[in-house]
Scaffold this motif. Structure first.
Motif, PDB file in Angstrom:
ATOM      1  N   GLY A  31      54.810  16.631  31.673  1.00 36.30           N
ATOM      2  CA  GLY A  31      55.553  17.593  31.035  1.00 36.30           C
ATOM      3  C   GLY A  31      54.958  18.979  31.273  1.00 36.30           C
ATOM      4  N   PHE A  32      55.881  19.655  31.036  1.00 38.62           N
ATOM      5  CA  PHE A  32      55.484  21.153  31.125  1.00 38.62           C
ATOM      6  C   PHE A  32      56.545  22.250  30.476  1.00 38.62           C
ATOM      7  N   THR A  33      56.071  23.471  29.963  1.00 38.52           N
ATOM      8  CA  THR A  33      56.910  24.155  29.038  1.00 38.52           C
ATOM      9  C   THR A  33      57.814  25.023  30.141  1.00 38.52           C
ATOM     10  N   ALA A  34      58.994  25.356  29.964  1.00 31.53           N
ATOM     11  CA  ALA A  34      59.886  26.157  30.962  1.00 31.53           C
ATOM     12  C   ALA A  34      60.979  26.803  30.148  1.00 31.53           C
ATOM     13  N   THR A  35      60.967  28.150  30.484  1.00 34.90           N
ATOM     14  CA  THR A  35      62.202  28.982  29.975  1.00 34.90           C
ATOM     15  C   THR A  35      63.281  29.237  31.199  1.00 34.90           C
ATOM     16  N   SER A  36      63.092  28.395  32.346  1.00 35.40           N
ATOM     17  CA  SER A  36      63.815  28.691  33.482  1.00 35.40           C
ATOM     18  C   SER A  36      65.019  27.707  33.412  1.00 35.40           C
ATOM     19  N   PHE A  37      65.337  27.234  32.252  1.00 35.70           N
ATOM     20  CA  PHE A  37      66.437  26.105  32.129  1.00 35.70           C
ATOM     21  C   PHE A  37      67.831  26.860  32.219  1.00 35.70           C
ATOM     22  N   VAL A  49      66.168  23.476  36.396  1.00 34.96           N
ATOM     23  CA  VAL A  49      64.793  24.248  35.897  1.00 34.96           C
ATOM     24  C   VAL A  49      63.987  24.244  36.789  1.00 34.96           C
ATOM     25  N   CYS A  50      63.257  25.825  37.086  1.00 32.75           N
ATOM     26  CA  CYS A  50      62.631  25.920  38.228  1.00 32.75           C
ATOM     27  C   CYS A  50      60.925  25.616  37.743  1.00 32.75           C
ATOM     28  N   LEU A  51      60.375  25.014  38.901  1.00 28.89           N
ATOM     29  CA  LEU A  51      58.936  24.569  38.439  1.00 28.89           C
ATOM     30  C   LEU A  51      57.946  25.128  39.537  1.00 28.89           C
ATOM     31  N   ASP A  52      56.830  25.848  39.142  1.00 30.08           N
ATOM     32  CA  ASP A  52      55.825  26.445  40.038  1.00 30.08           C
ATOM     33  C   ASP A  52      55.460  25.274  41.359  1.00 30.08           C
ATOM     34  N   LYS A  53      55.713  25.597  42.369  1.00 26.27           N
ATOM     35  CA  LYS A  53      55.098  24.784  43.431  1.00 26.27           C
ATOM     36  C   LYS A  53      53.762  24.468  43.441  1.00 26.27           C
ATOM     37  N   GLY A  54      52.829  25.179  42.604  1.00 21.18           N
ATOM     38  CA  GLY A  54      51.359  25.040  42.487  1.00 21.18           C
ATOM     39  C   GLY A  54      51.020  24.467  41.118  1.00 21.18           C
ATOM     40  N   ALA A  55      51.984  24.191  40.312  1.00 18.24           N
ATOM     41  CA  ALA A  55      51.631  23.458  39.210  1.00 18.24           C
ATOM     42  C   ALA A  55      51.118  22.125  39.346  1.00 18.24           C
ATOM     43  N   SER A  56      50.260  21.643  38.383  1.00 18.83           N
ATOM     44  CA  SER A  56      49.638  20.234  38.421  1.00 18.83           C
ATOM     45  C   SER A  56      50.586  19.174  38.280  1.00 18.83           C
ATOM     46  N   THR A  57      51.918  19.580  37.883  1.00 17.68           N
ATOM     47  CA  THR A  57      52.884  18.338  37.636  1.00 17.68           C
ATOM     48  C   THR A  57      54.064  18.534  38.577  1.00 17.68           C
ATOM     49  N   ALA A  85      49.846  24.642  28.401  1.00 17.82           N
ATOM     50  CA  ALA A  85      48.047  24.686  28.482  1.00 17.82           C
ATOM     51  C   ALA A  85      47.723  24.154  29.795  1.00 17.82           C
ATOM     52  N   SER A  86      46.674  24.483  30.568  1.00 16.34           N
ATOM     53  CA  SER A  86      46.094  23.607  31.604  1.00 16.34           C
ATOM     54  C   SER A  86      44.895  22.783  31.391  1.00 16.34           C
ATOM     55  N   GLY A  87      44.651  21.849  31.955  1.00 15.50           N
ATOM     56  CA  GLY A  87      43.358  21.089  31.838  1.00 15.50           C
ATOM     57  C   GLY A  87      43.334  20.292  30.578  1.00 15.50           C
ATOM     58  N   ASP A  89      45.227  17.296  27.710  1.00 15.28           N
ATOM     59  CA  ASP A  89      46.214  16.166  27.417  1.00 15.28           C
ATOM     60  C   ASP A  89      47.103  16.714  26.749  1.00 15.28           C
ATOM     61  N   ARG A  90      48.600  16.941  27.398  1.00 14.37           N
ATOM     62  CA  ARG A  90      49.761  17.473  26.655  1.00 14.37           C
ATOM     63  C   ARG A  90      50.217  16.533  25.870  1.00 14.37           C
ATOM     64  N   PHE A  91      50.260  15.313  25.919  1.00 15.54           N
ATOM     65  CA  PHE A  91      50.689  14.250  25.122  1.00 15.54           C
ATOM     66  C   PHE A  91      49.726  13.846  23.985  1.00 15.54           C
ATOM     67  N   ASP A 125      58.196  30.581  45.580  1.00 16.96           N
ATOM     68  CA  ASP A 125      57.136  29.776  44.960  1.00 16.96           C
ATOM     69  C   ASP A 125      57.462  28.567  43.884  1.00 16.96           C
ATOM     70  N   HIS A 126      58.773  28.483  43.914  1.00 19.77           N
ATOM     71  CA  HIS A 126      59.151  27.586  42.874  1.00 19.77           C
ATOM     72  C   HIS A 126      60.071  26.380  43.652  1.00 19.77           C
ATOM     73  N   ASP A 127      60.233  25.405  42.982  1.00 14.09           N
ATOM     74  CA  ASP A 127      61.223  24.338  43.352  1.00 14.09           C
ATOM     75  C   ASP A 127      62.110  24.405  42.286  1.00 14.09           C
ATOM     76  N   SER A 150      57.265  37.092  23.674  1.00 11.79           N
ATOM     77  CA  SER A 150      57.321  36.193  22.470  1.00 11.79           C
ATOM     78  C   SER A 150      58.089  35.200  22.091  1.00 11.79           C
ATOM     79  N   PHE A 151      57.617  34.177  21.224  1.00 11.63           N
ATOM     80  CA  PHE A 151      58.660  33.234  20.780  1.00 11.63           C
ATOM     81  C   PHE A 151      59.381  33.923  19.606  1.00 11.63           C
ATOM     82  N   VAL A 152      60.630  33.783  19.730  1.00  8.14           N
ATOM     83  CA  VAL A 152      61.429  34.357  18.414  1.00  8.14           C
ATOM     84  C   VAL A 152      62.587  33.438  18.001  1.00  8.14           C
TER      85      VAL A 152
END
Ligand SMILES: Cc1cc2nc3c(=O)[nH]c(=O)nc-3n(C[C@H](O)[C@H](O)[C@H](O)COP(=O)(O)O)c2cc1C
Length: 173
Positions: A31-37, A49-57, A85-87, A89-91, A125-127, A150-152
């Motif tokens: 899983g990953f956080t994304a605002t590109s939805f 949704v756009c995902l960085d090609k370099g992301a671990s996910t 957050a990197s590195g 366990d997000r779950f 640089d995204h998929d 910021s989160f609002v």
């Protein structure tokens, strides 16, 4: 276009805060956080949704059959930080349950959109993960919004007489 100017400009465009999840056949969750939805098409019903090609996910999502977009509620900023957050366990917090299509979801999400993977389009640089919407869940919880880095919480203060009629590309929404 200078990178900093591009980033500053886009930071002033409000976006939804989502956590996108999937699970592989062995039961391994990603899983990953994304605002590109965003919505894409009404017939067939498509979102992206756009995902960085370099992301671990990245490999987990581009090779997945299904994914779930959890649109976070106003009180779920901590979940957004954790899934960015990197590195770690997000779950590990244990707040995800099996939801639509058996995918990991947040019971307190504002909206959930469960998709089958329709297409993956490389863009810089995204998929771009394009999903065909199979199932949705809608609550009346106020969503979380990302604006100006910021989160609002949106004011939900409709301007009288200002409801768009035919301005949306997806008529009926
Ligand atoms: C508010 C916010 C929005 C984000 N939006 C996206 C996004 O749309 N696409 C994306 O690939 N990463 C996005 N990220 C970054 C990812 O959540 C994650 O931090 C990144 O994929 C690095 O993860 P990794 O350690 O798994 O490589 C966003 C992060 C934050 C905090």
């Amino acid at each position: 276009m200078e990178r900093a100017v591009f980033a500053r400009t886009l930071s002033r465009v409000p976006g939804p805060v989502t956590v996108v999840t999937t699970v592989d056949p062995t039961g391994r969750r990603s899983g990953f956080t994304a605002t590109s939805f965003s919505s894409v098409s009404l017939r067939p019903p498509l979102v992206l949704v756009c995902l960085d090609k370099g992301a671990s996910t990245c490999a987990a999502f581009t090779g997945a059959q299904r994914f779930l977009v959890n649109v976070l509620a106003h009180d779920q900023g901590g979940v957004a930080h954790r899934f960015a957050a990197s590195g770690v366990d997000r779950f590990a917090a244990g707040d995800m349950e099996r939801c639509e299509l058996g995918l990991p979801g947040l019971p307190g999400a504002s909206v959930r959109v469960a998709c089958s993977l329709y297409s993956v389009v490389g863009a810089g640089d995204h998929d771009i993960l394009i999903g065909r919407v199979m199932k949705t869940y809608v609550s009346d919880r106020t969503p979380l919004v990302y604006y100006d880095r910021s989160f609002v919480r949106p004011a939900l203060d409709p301007i009288p007489g200002d409801r768009p009629t035919n301005a949306l590309h997806l008529t009926g929404w």
